[in-house]
Design an enzyme around this catalytic site. Structure first.
Site, PDB file in Angstrom:
ATOM      1  N   CYS A   1      -0.442   4.189   2.374  1.00  0.00           N
ATOM      2  CA  CYS A   1      -0.434   4.082   3.843  1.00  0.00           C
ATOM      3  C   CYS A   1      -0.019   2.681   4.244  1.00  0.00           C
ATOM      4  O   CYS A   1       1.143   2.334   4.113  1.00  0.00           O
ATOM      5  CB  CYS A   1      -1.773   4.488   4.445  1.00  0.00           C
ATOM      6  SG  CYS A   1      -3.218   3.747   3.658  1.00  0.00           S
ATOM      7  N   SER A   2      -0.940   1.854   4.711  1.00  0.00           N
ATOM      8  CA  SER A   2      -0.556   0.509   5.149  1.00  0.00           C
ATOM      9  C   SER A   2      -1.725  -0.461   5.042  1.00  0.00           C
ATOM     10  O   SER A   2      -1.862  -1.357   5.862  1.00  0.00           O
ATOM     11  CB  SER A   2      -0.043   0.553   6.582  1.00  0.00           C
ATOM     12  OG  SER A   2      -1.030   1.123   7.418  1.00  0.00           O
ATOM     13  N   CYS A   3      -2.605  -0.275   4.051  1.00  0.00           N
ATOM     14  CA  CYS A   3      -3.774  -1.143   3.880  1.00  0.00           C
ATOM     15  C   CYS A   3      -3.341  -2.603   3.779  1.00  0.00           C
ATOM     16  O   CYS A   3      -2.384  -2.932   3.079  1.00  0.00           O
ATOM     17  CB  CYS A   3      -4.553  -0.736   2.631  1.00  0.00           C
ATOM     18  SG  CYS A   3      -5.209   0.928   2.768  1.00  0.00           S
ATOM     19  N   CYS A  59       0.898  -1.156   0.000  1.00  0.00           N
ATOM     20  CA  CYS A  59       0.000   0.000   0.000  1.00  0.00           C
ATOM     21  C   CYS A  59       0.936   1.205   0.000  1.00  0.00           C
ATOM     22  O   CYS A  59       1.490   1.543   1.038  1.00  0.00           O
ATOM     23  CB  CYS A  59      -0.899   0.003   1.224  1.00  0.00           C
ATOM     24  SG  CYS A  59      -1.838   1.542   1.383  1.00  0.00           S
TER      25      CYS A  59
END
Lengths: 208, 119
Positions: A111-113, A108
């Site tokens: 962000c950090s999905c 991602c």
């Protein structure tokens, strides 16, 4: 403990981030916006109950049941729903399969999905700017740093999770595992292999 | 406001949020079609990664109609749009590089991020 107690006996405050989290948590609880035991429950769920073992069980079953794998690839979320593996950060899931021609890896960049509902919380490196910025630009180099060498004739597909779709890699089944049970196979499905930064763990009982 | 109780947490975590919405208009793009990413620079939240702006890709998949985070994040409503997965080559995204020309990046993109490629 180095961070807490110095050699001269004085105590040091915890790191800034830990203090900030503690402050936010105290405020939420004291203002009656969050119940402390509900918060503890959330932590317990992601520490002990939802994690990569769930995803590993799905992948191992896909390795031995071709129809199940076909369903996973066709309707990932429907299949996960039957197993009770949907929920927060897992409303829409797509499985992508590694083959002799293709190696998939998930990121991602924004962000950090990550598919929490199937794999639990993401590893720290998955959230790091270094991984997120580099794996789209130079996936082969980044994978090599994980010890994963993808042959040059194999196509690498990087999946950037910019929307609500969460991606899970079906790694290739290690060789020499024909006689193993689904539970034994699940042991070989390491977390990173479902992100695509590693291969499934080689089977040690396999003939060299 | 009713507080979420500890015994309700697991079910809450296991209840997915549905980000899809009913399609009110037909999708503008079809699978296999070439598209170019708009050079959008909104002030505020966006899900359009900078490295894809101005690049040409191919529609790989139509996901359906999804809530638009760029408005949702600012309390301006869901404004659902068609969402696509778009395939790019590394060469298209990053120009000359020492990687493999066949390698690809797949990015999910809302319809308003894209234009058709006109020849």
């Amino acid at each position: 403990m180095d961070q807490i107690t110095r050699s001269d006996g004085y105590t040091q405050p915890p790191p800034y981030v830990a203090l900030r989290i503690k402050a936010i948590q105290s405020l939420l609880v004291e203002k009656g916006l969050v119940a402390q035991d509900a918060l503890d429950e959330v932590v317990d769920i992601y520490e002990n109950r939802i994690g990569p073992k769930d995803g590993a069980a799905v992948i191992a079953r896909a390795w031995v049941e071709p129809e199940f794998k076909a369903r996973l690839l066709e309707d990932g979320i429907g299949t996960l729903a039957e197993l009770g593996m949907t929920g927060f950060e897992g409303a829409h899931v797509l499985f992508v399969e590694n083959t002799d021609q293709v190696h998939n890896v998930v990121v991602c960049t924004l962000c950090s999905c990550y598919p929490w509902a199937v794999l639990g919380l993401p590893p720290a490196w998955y959230k790091a700017p270094q991984y997120r910025s580099r794996v789209v630009l130079e996936p082969r180099k980044v994978l090599a740093e994980f010890g994963t060498t993808v042959p040059s004739e194999k196509e690498i597909r990087v999946w950037d999770s910019t929307a609500e779709i969460r991606y899970i890699v079906i790694p290739q089944r290690p060789s020499g595992t024909e006689g193993l049970s689904v539970d034994q196979l699940a042991e070989l499905v390491n977390r990173d292999s479902m992100i695509g930064t590693r291969f499934a763990t080689p089977y040690e009982g396999a003939a060299a | 406001m009713r507080l979420l109780q500890a015994n309700e947490v697991y079910d809450a975590i296991r209840t997915p949020t549905n980000f899809t919405r009913e399609e009110t208009e037909p999708p503008r793009f079809t699978v296999g079609q070439e598209v170019v990413v708009r050079n959008l620079n909104p002030r505020g939240h966006t899900r359009l990664p900078r490295y894809a702006k101005g690049r040409v890709g191919v529609i790989e998949r139509h996901h359906g109609c999804f809530v638009f985070p760029d408005t949702m994040a600012h309390g301006k409503g869901p404004h659902p749009q068609h969402l696509y997965n778009v395939r790019f080559t590394l060469t298209e995204l990053f120009g000359d590089h020492d990687g493999n020309a066949a390698d690809t990046v797949y990015i999910d993109m809302w319809e308003s991020y894209l234009d058709p490629v006109t020849s």
